[in-house]
Design an enzyme around this catalytic site. Structure first.
Site, PDB file in Angstrom:
ATOM      1  N   LYS A  36       0.811  -1.226   0.000  1.00 17.98           N
ATOM      2  CA  LYS A  36       0.000   0.000   0.000  1.00 17.98           C
ATOM      3  C   LYS A  36       0.842   1.273   0.000  1.00 17.98           C
ATOM      4  CE  LYS A  36      -1.260  -0.594   4.928  1.00 17.98           C
ATOM      5  NZ  LYS A  36      -0.712  -1.955   5.130  1.00 17.98           N
ATOM      6  N   ASN A  71      -1.464   6.869   6.562  1.00 18.70           N
ATOM      7  CA  ASN A  71      -0.687   5.887   7.313  1.00 18.70           C
ATOM      8  C   ASN A  71       0.798   5.951   6.964  1.00 18.70           C
ATOM      9  OD1 ASN A  71      -0.772   3.665   9.228  1.00 18.70           O
ATOM     10  ND2 ASN A  71      -0.311   2.307   7.525  1.00 18.70           N
ATOM     11  N   HIS A  82      -1.579  -8.705  11.835  1.00 16.31           N
ATOM     12  CA  HIS A  82      -2.211  -8.111  13.026  1.00 16.31           C
ATOM     13  C   HIS A  82      -3.220  -9.066  13.676  1.00 16.31           C
ATOM     14  CE1 HIS A  82      -0.355  -4.405  11.761  1.00 16.31           C
ATOM     15  NE2 HIS A  82      -1.033  -4.407  10.635  1.00 16.31           N
TER      16      HIS A  82
END
Length: 438
Positions: free
Chosen positions: A116, A139, A184
């Site tokens: 990303k 981010n 995660h």
């Protein structure tokens, strides 16, 4: 634009993003309170005196008295204090939600387990090549609220699953989930589908959804619809075309760029380029300037970055590979003339490492496993694996063994926080040692 006048606002988490939230509210005549579970969080010294602060823990009294809580992506919504506030009907948002309520220009939104940052940066470069005043962040780089500017013509945001959990007002002109692989899992106790559900929020109210034809998990929950445009290796509206030993980027049957004109290399980067091109097209950027940007973009540090080529040996820093899917992407289609010396290890965040096994079967693979989950990784193929405590020990072990034609690849499939400050520090240490040992 929302009106926050008279609201009791509490911000959880400082750092650059927390400070951007403080500045956002102060500019609107609201003085928020700030709390952070760290005793001395970064940015504490930059907090204006008028802002009340509480450090070392959360302050439940402040939270329950709030009208609005702005939560850092670093704190789980499942935290008991946040759950209690939500149950009491207190609104909980993140900085991206605040941004989306204010932004006047179109937004391109990008998420995914891997790639990303590269795609976000690439779309930003495509916009710049077209002469568009673009704000790139989220981010990566600058927090979104620091990008707000009346003169901005386009925003390109990288968004994490954590940021998307607290965002409901995003209306992207183009949105993508590049891929979904385990990551995660320590934050998603219900597993991959819970993680995917957070990512899927990016498509809500999006004008165009750019999906990965090779990854069904990137599709909207009801399947592809008329908003969807796809990219993929062999399938999709945007795909790769292999002809007479050459590879082309192809859009709806038309060859648009030979990959040998690109500075980026590797199949995963070619599909990143396709995704970026699909987003840029959907945002109305001219195709010609987008293709020009693809020929000049050199990639980002710590992402399959060649840090040394010496005596016929390539040393590659892929420290950003903090999960299994990212390391899979690096190994998929990788050609090495000699031996691949692969450095794996760190904190695996409760991930399943078994998908890596199929890439490690060759006669020319040697594994050097380190850190908290080194033993688990070495178990993938014990007969060619060696385990050390640290990455430096592993590199000193392999250095005398390398021969011309070999590749030394740090693509650890793990987070770095068990032994390093972040993946950048790990990558810089690898580069330093490569130059010393190579």
């Amino acid at each position: 634009m929302a009106d926050y006048q008279g609201k009791n606002v509490v911000i959880i988490g400082l750092g650059l993003t927390g400070l951007s939230c403080v500045d956002f509210f102060l500019a609107r005549g609201v003085t928020p309170r700030v709390m952070d579970t760290r005793m001395t969080p970064p940015g504490l010294d930059k907090l204006p005196e008028a802002v009340e602060r509480h450090t070392g823990s959360l302050n439940d009294e402040w939270l329950m008295a709030a009208d609005l809580i702005v939560a850092s992506p670093g704190i789980a919504l499942a935290h008991p204090s946040l759950s209690a506030a939500a149950d009491a009907g207190i609104e909980i948002v993140g900085d991206i939600e605040l941004f989306c309520r204010e932004a006047q220009a179109p937004i391109v939104a990008i998420t995914g387990s891997n790639g990303k940052s590269t795609v976000t940066t690439l779309v930003g470069e495509m916009a710049k090549a077209a002469g568009v005043n673009v704000g790139v962040g989220g981010n990566i780089g600058l927090p979104a609220l620091m990008l707000l500017d009346d003169e901005c013509e386009l925003y390109v945001l990288e968004l994490s699953s954590f940021q998307l959990e607290t965002t409901s007002s995003l209306q992207a002109v183009a949105a993508t989930i590049l891929n979904v692989t385990e990551d995660h899992m320590d934050r998603y106790p219900f597993g991959l589908q819970q993680y995917r559900a957070a990512k899927l929020r990016i498509y809500e109210n999006a004008k165009v959804c750019v999906v990965n034809a090779d990854d069904a998990l990137t599709m909207p929950i009801r399947g592809a619809d008329e908003r969807c445009v796809s990219f993929g290796v062999n399938m999709g509206d945007y795909h790769l075309n292999h002809q007479q030993g050459e590879t082309w980027l192809r859009v709806k049957g038309e060859k648009v760029l030979n990959v040998k004109e690109m500075k980026l290399s590797g199949q995963h980067n070619y599909t990143n380029a396709l995704a970026a091109l699909a987003l840029a097209d959907a945002a109305g950027l001219p195709r010609a300037s987008s293709l020009k940007a693809l020929t000049t973009f050199t990639g980002l540090p710590h992402r399959f970055e060649v840090v040394l080529e010496h005596n016929g040996v390539r040393w590659i820093n892929d420290s950003k590979a903090t999960n299994v899917g990212s390391t899979e992407a690096a190994l998929n289609g990788l050609h090495v003339d000699g031996t691949l010396h692969l450095l794996l290890g760190g904190d695996g965040k409760s991930a399943d490492f078994s998908p890596l096994a199929r890439y490690l079967n060759g006669d020319n693979v040697r594994l050097y496993c380190f850190g908290r989950d080194g033993a688990q990784l070495a178990a993938l193929r014990p007969e060619v694996a060696e385990q050390t405590e640290t990455m430096e020990q592993a590199m000193r072990l392999l250095a005398p063994r390398v021969q011309p034609g070999d590749m030394v690849l740090l693509s650890p499939a793990c987070a770095s926080l068990d032994q390093f400050k972040n993946f950048e520090q790990r990558g810089n240490e690898f580069a330093r040692l490569a130059k010393e040992l190579g």
